[in-house]
Design an enzyme around this catalytic site. Structure first.
Site, PDB file in Angstrom:
ATOM      1  N   ARG A 148       0.725  -1.164  -0.066  1.00  0.00           N
ATOM      2  CA  ARG A 148       0.063  -0.033   0.110  1.00  0.00           C
ATOM      3  C   ARG A 148       0.886   1.197   0.055  1.00  0.00           C
ATOM      4  NH1 ARG A 148      -2.422  -3.515   3.996  1.00  0.00           N
ATOM      5  NH2 ARG A 148      -4.326  -4.275   3.636  1.00  0.00           N
ATOM      6  N   LYS A 172      -2.249  -1.869   8.174  1.00  0.00           N
ATOM      7  CA  LYS A 172      -3.481  -1.583   8.694  1.00  0.00           C
ATOM      8  C   LYS A 172      -3.558  -1.971  10.087  1.00  0.00           C
ATOM      9  CE  LYS A 172      -6.386  -0.448   4.874  1.00  0.00           C
ATOM     10  NZ  LYS A 172      -7.711  -0.658   4.026  1.00  0.00           N
ATOM     11  N   HIS A 239      -2.199   1.889  -6.361  1.00  0.00           N
ATOM     12  CA  HIS A 239      -2.702   0.752  -5.875  1.00  0.00           C
ATOM     13  C   HIS A 239      -3.006  -0.353  -7.003  1.00  0.00           C
ATOM     14  CE1 HIS A 239      -4.557  -0.551  -1.993  1.00  0.00           C
ATOM     15  NE2 HIS A 239      -5.579  -1.430  -2.519  1.00  0.00           N
ATOM     16  N   ARG A 242      -0.371  -2.896  -6.882  1.00  0.00           N
ATOM     17  CA  ARG A 242      -0.648  -3.743  -5.776  1.00  0.00           C
ATOM     18  C   ARG A 242      -1.723  -5.021  -6.353  1.00  0.00           C
ATOM     19  NH1 ARG A 242      -1.025  -4.662   0.063  1.00  0.00           N
ATOM     20  NH2 ARG A 242      -3.309  -5.055   0.710  1.00  0.00           N
ATOM     21  N   TYR A 274      -9.402 -11.266  -6.531  1.00  0.00           N
ATOM     22  CA  TYR A 274      -8.162 -11.400  -7.403  1.00  0.00           C
ATOM     23  C   TYR A 274      -8.329 -12.785  -8.279  1.00  0.00           C
ATOM     24  CZ  TYR A 274      -6.341  -7.440  -4.906  1.00  0.00           C
ATOM     25  OH  TYR A 274      -6.017  -6.249  -4.607  1.00  0.00           O
TER      26      TYR A 274
END
Length: 293
Positions: A148, A172, A239, A242, A274
């Site tokens: 991130r 996070k 992003h 990522r 994904y």
């Protein structure tokens, strides 16, 4: 005595900041969504949380729909409201939770933008100009370690294990994870550190030519400009790198749980998006190349 909505919001945000250790960006998003809800309550003479009913919450959702917000934004705002009322109920600030049974608007989850691996390799390998080493390491680590933006910006020199070829990521909720550091990433990182040497273990790993910490907007500009050279995907944000890393790992046979750990997702369902990307890519390749398609 029932507390004002504004007071409960501040208590809730304080818990997210000091106890649950949410990121600044997450706190800002919660504050914006809850401030909007507070304004709507004030306009309708609802100043205390115990005055809010399920019927009133549905009225607010109708208001959001009339503003022609997309369903994803409405779901996010509703999630913030649910969290606020859950906090208030658990802390006995309200006797009942009117948000507990509110359904989410039905949304079709958008598949993330993905850049093909060949284009990314070309982008990193083709540019041999050493003056671009800062841009190259930003792209390399963002993609190579599926980071991130905040994780990249907050990396420190002490987070790198050069012998073990791993990198320690503070994600996070202040959750720590260890991510493998590929040989190409390691070589480029060493080249970068030769030009941008650190003075102590606590130095930020990636710094500008003025030895200052990089910041999200700067990373976005660099990634957007470089991705524009090799892809026409609409979203050219950090992003996207990522997303691309996760998709490419699955395309090449990686286990879903392993990808989850590398990405630092709390729930497997977040990572499963994904798999849908990979299936869609498989379908697209089939339609494009198979004579029976």
């Amino acid at each position: 005595m029932a507390e004002a909505i504004s007071q409960v919001i501040e208590k809730f945000l304080s818990q997210l900041t000091n106890i649950r250790r949410y990121s600044d960006n997450t706190i800002k998003a919660y504050r914006n969504d809850l401030s909007e809800f507070e304004n709507f309550c004030s306009e309708n003479s609802k100043l205390k949380l115990n005055e809010i009913t399920e019927k009133f919450l549905k009225k607010y959702l109708v208001n959001l729909s009339e503003k022609e917000l997309d369903k994803t934004s409405i779901s996010r705002k509703l999630s913030a409201i649910r969290s606020l009322f859950r906090f208030a109920f658990r802390n006995e600030l309200i006797e009942t939770n009117p948000a507990s049974t509110l359904p989410n608007p039905k949304t079709r989850r958008k598949l993330p933008s993905v850049v093909d691996s060949g284009s990314l390799e070309h982008l990193i390998e083709d540019n041999k100009n050493t003056s671009d080493i800062l841009e190259k390491i930003i792209i390399e680590l963002s993609y190579g370690c599926a980071l991130r933006v905040s994780e990249l910006c907050n990396l420190r020199y002490k987070d790198i294990d050069f012998e073990g070829s791993t990198i320690r990521i503070l994600g996070k909720g202040n959750k720590m994870r260890i991510v493998p550091l590929g040989s190409k990433s390691l070589r480029l990182l060493n080249s970068y550190l030769n030009e941008y040497p650190v003075t102590n273990q606590n130095d930020y790993l990636i710094r500008t030519s003025k030895n200052e910490k990089i910041y999200p907007r700067m990373v976005y500009r660099i990634v957007n400009r470089n991705l524009s050279k090799v892809t026409d995907v609409k979203n050219k944000s950090p992003h996207t790198l990522r997303h691309s890393a996760a998709t490419h790992m699955l395309d090449n046979g990686a286990d879903l749980i392993v990808v989850k750990e590398i990405l630092g997702h709390e729930n497997l369902s977040t990572t499963q998006i994904y798999t849908h990307v990979s299936i869609e890519r498989l379908k697209a390749t089939y339609k494009k190349s198979h004579p029976k398609s």
